[in-house]
Design an enzyme around this catalytic site. Structure first.
Site, PDB file in Angstrom:
ATOM      1  N   LYS A 109      -1.336 -54.880  24.230  1.00  0.00           N
ATOM      2  CA  LYS A 109      -2.249 -54.556  23.135  1.00  0.00           C
ATOM      3  C   LYS A 109      -3.316 -53.573  23.604  1.00  0.00           C
ATOM      4  O   LYS A 109      -3.688 -52.638  22.884  1.00  0.00           O
ATOM      5  CB  LYS A 109      -2.905 -55.849  22.636  1.00  0.00           C
ATOM      6  CG  LYS A 109      -3.120 -55.925  21.134  1.00  0.00           C
ATOM      7  CD  LYS A 109      -1.827 -56.089  20.360  1.00  0.00           C
ATOM      8  CE  LYS A 109      -2.053 -56.494  18.929  1.00  0.00           C
ATOM      9  NZ  LYS A 109      -0.806 -56.577  18.156  1.00  0.00           N
TER      10      LYS A 109
ATOM     11  N   ASP B 140       3.920 -57.954  19.985  1.00  0.00           N
ATOM     12  CA  ASP B 140       2.970 -58.976  20.429  1.00  0.00           C
ATOM     13  C   ASP B 140       2.465 -59.801  19.264  1.00  0.00           C
ATOM     14  O   ASP B 140       2.267 -61.007  19.395  1.00  0.00           O
ATOM     15  CB  ASP B 140       1.791 -58.319  21.152  1.00  0.00           C
ATOM     16  CG  ASP B 140       0.764 -59.353  21.594  1.00  0.00           C
ATOM     17  OD1 ASP B 140       1.139 -60.253  22.364  1.00  0.00           O
ATOM     18  OD2 ASP B 140      -0.388 -59.280  21.154  1.00  0.00           O
TER      19      ASP B 140
ATOM     20  N   SER C 227       1.072 -60.007  26.793  1.00  0.00           N
ATOM     21  CA  SER C 227       0.410 -59.987  25.486  1.00  0.00           C
ATOM     22  C   SER C 227      -0.875 -59.177  25.534  1.00  0.00           C
ATOM     23  O   SER C 227      -1.098 -58.269  24.724  1.00  0.00           O
ATOM     24  CB  SER C 227       0.106 -61.423  25.042  1.00  0.00           C
ATOM     25  OG  SER C 227      -0.675 -61.434  23.873  1.00  0.00           O
TER      26      SER C 227
ATOM     27  N   HIS D  84     -11.477 -58.533  27.901  1.00  0.00           N
ATOM     28  CA  HIS D  84     -10.654 -59.608  27.361  1.00  0.00           C
ATOM     29  C   HIS D  84     -10.984 -60.871  28.125  1.00  0.00           C
ATOM     30  O   HIS D  84     -11.244 -60.840  29.326  1.00  0.00           O
ATOM     31  CB  HIS D  84      -9.157 -59.311  27.493  1.00  0.00           C
ATOM     32  CG  HIS D  84      -8.310 -60.329  26.786  1.00  0.00           C
ATOM     33  ND1 HIS D  84      -7.983 -60.223  25.455  1.00  0.00           N
ATOM     34  CD2 HIS D  84      -7.774 -61.488  27.215  1.00  0.00           C
ATOM     35  CE1 HIS D  84      -7.256 -61.273  25.094  1.00  0.00           C
ATOM     36  NE2 HIS D  84      -7.118 -62.056  26.145  1.00  0.00           N
TER      37      HIS D  84
ATOM     38  N   ARG E 152       4.098 -68.194  19.984  1.00  0.00           N
ATOM     39  CA  ARG E 152       3.617 -68.944  21.142  1.00  0.00           C
ATOM     40  C   ARG E 152       2.682 -70.070  20.723  1.00  0.00           C
ATOM     41  O   ARG E 152       2.666 -71.145  21.324  1.00  0.00           O
ATOM     42  CB  ARG E 152       2.896 -68.011  22.121  1.00  0.00           C
ATOM     43  CG  ARG E 152       3.812 -67.114  22.917  1.00  0.00           C
ATOM     44  CD  ARG E 152       3.045 -66.015  23.629  1.00  0.00           C
ATOM     45  NE  ARG E 152       2.016 -66.546  24.495  1.00  0.00           N
ATOM     46  CZ  ARG E 152       0.846 -65.960  24.725  1.00  0.00           C
ATOM     47  NH1 ARG E 152       0.544 -64.814  24.120  1.00  0.00           N
ATOM     48  NH2 ARG E 152      -0.027 -66.499  25.548  1.00  0.00           N
TER      49      ARG E 152
END
Length: 444
Positions: free
Chosen positions: A188, A162, A184, A81, A169
């Site tokens: 996930k 989320d 978040s 990520h 957001r």
């Protein structure tokens, strides 16, 4: 217990309990909360920050708010990520490259749309005709992961809380808060069954974090929460003082990702793909050193196996086979949406490129339709920018340095001036800088 009392409590800077955080998340999923209350809660969490305990409790509640993927035990379930930045398209070539390198890897990448100035991976992939990010349910994702080994999708079945908070957001100015970001991302990943995770923390003017100290604080908290969720995590702090690659914009970044999968992408993009892939191979003990892992990823990009895996992944995700083949082996540019107009922007002096302000570029692209100003806004996939220069290049006065691709006939002249000013020159030679600024893991 009621949501108004919880909002008031956090407004007074008191720590929320596990039960209170779980109640808030349940209200989001079952629809027993107003949109204005979600916004109010996000803002008070944003302004008053969360403790590590609150972040952990929120992450756990979000991960458990929907289905959990549990792939076959013989698989290494890995993922990456990025905290996001301008032109960050690394996930698109990395996922098929990892799977092409290791057949017992499962890479179930559940990604998101754009937040703030960052382009979302799903927005980019949806430039491909027929690509639908949210067209698979839990069982289908489980089967694709076990049988094929990789996908890049969105999912409301995994951590549905989320998905709701993500959209909220984006339009409530609560994107850049460390606790909300961590909850978040990790919720996930945990719901997707991830066991090994590399976090790419971008640092520089084209990213959320502008200093190493700021990024290090975030990284340590992230790695701690990931560990509590049973995920082995390594955070890489990487320099991002300019956009990644030569293109910014959804269709354009797919074009560049395909070039990377052919071993023909820009050096900075391929370096990141190799670096992150190398660390994941090292974390899973597939190689003895990160450098060995990097070489294996580079090999998959250069020998065509990563590109073929990408084509097959598109087909698995319901892209027509002729389109998938054309994207990978034909004239990619003829299949993707492309802008009707292009405007060339030239330098007004000579010198070495010292800085390329990615934030300015992203803001102009977003104003022209490449990003969202409100949650349900349609994106124009064709809008974008091509950079014709990189940091360290020497350019002469009146040299073409940017091409702006747009569909509007009459452009605001201030946009062109801003893009021109996004490239800063100096009369001194600019030396290349190391991309990796530091590593954070459980032992840091």
């Amino acid at each position: 217990m009621d949501i108004i009392s919880i909002i008031k409590k956090k407004c007074q800077k008191e720590e929320l309990t596990k039960d209170e955080m779980t109640f808030f998340i349940k209200c989001i999923v079952n629809g027993s909360i107003d949109q204005c209350q979600i916004g109010a809660m996000l803002m008070t969490l944003y302004l008053n920050d969360m403790t590590n305990i609150e972040v952990s409790n929120m992450t756990m509640a979000m991960a458990n708010s929907g289905k959990i993927l549990d792939f076959k035990s013989s698989s290494f379930v890995v993922d990456k990520h990025s905290t996001g930045g301008v032109g960050d398209k690394v996930s698109i070539p990395l996922v098929p490259a990892l799977r092409a390198t290791e057949e017992d890897f499962v890479i179930p990448m559940v990604s998101g749309r754009g937040l703030g100035f960052t382009g979302g991976t799903l927005d980019k992939l949806e430039s491909i005709p027929g690509f639908s990010a949210f067209s698979f349910d839990y069982k289908q994702l489980f089967n694709i992961g076990n049988e094929f080994g990789c996908f890049i999708v969105g999912s409301d079945d995994l951590s549905p809380a989320d998905s709701i908070l993500y959209r909220a957001r984006d339009v409530t100015a609560t994107v850049d808060n460390s606790g909300l970001i961590i909850a978040s991302i990790i919720s996930k990943k945990a719901a997707a069954g991830i066991k090994y995770l590399v976090l790419d923390i971008k640092i520089g003017s084209a990213s959320f974090f502008h200093s190493v100290d700021e990024a290090k604080t975030f990284g340590k908290q992230f790695v701690l929460v990931a560990k509590l969720m049973g995920i082995e995590c390594r955070a890489l702090m990487t320099r991002m003082s300019a956009p990644i690659g030569n293109y910014v914009g959804n269709s354009l970044e797919i074009l560049e990702s395909v070039n990377c999968l052919k071993g023909e992408g820009p050096r900075d993009l391929q370096n990141l793909v190799e670096l992150i892939g190398g660390h994941l191979l090292h974390m899973t003990h597939k190689v003895n050193t990160v450098e060995e892992g990097r070489k294996r990823i580079a090999e998959s990009l250069n020998n065509g196996t990563a590109l073929e895996k990408f084509k097959q992944m598109l087909i698995k995700q319901n892209i027509d086979e002729m389109i998938a083949d054309g994207i990978c082996y034909g004239r990619t540019i003829a299949i993707l949406p492309m802008a009707k107009h292009e405007t060339k922007i030239k330098s007004q002096s000579s010198g070495y490129v010292k800085k390329i302000n990615g934030m300015i570029i992203a803001e102009i692209c977003n104003k022209l339709g490449a990003g969202r100003q409100f949650s349900n806004q349609q994106i124009d996939p064709a809008v974008g920018v091509q950079l014709l220069v990189k940091i360290g290049d020497y350019i002469k006065n009146d040299t073409q340095c940017i091409i702006l691709y747009h569909n509007e006939i009459d452009l605001d002249k201030s946009f062109l001036i801003s893009l021109q000013n996004s490239i800063e020159l100096t009369d001194k030679v600019v030396q290349p800088e190391n991309i990796l600024l530091g590593i954070i893991d459980c032992n840091s």
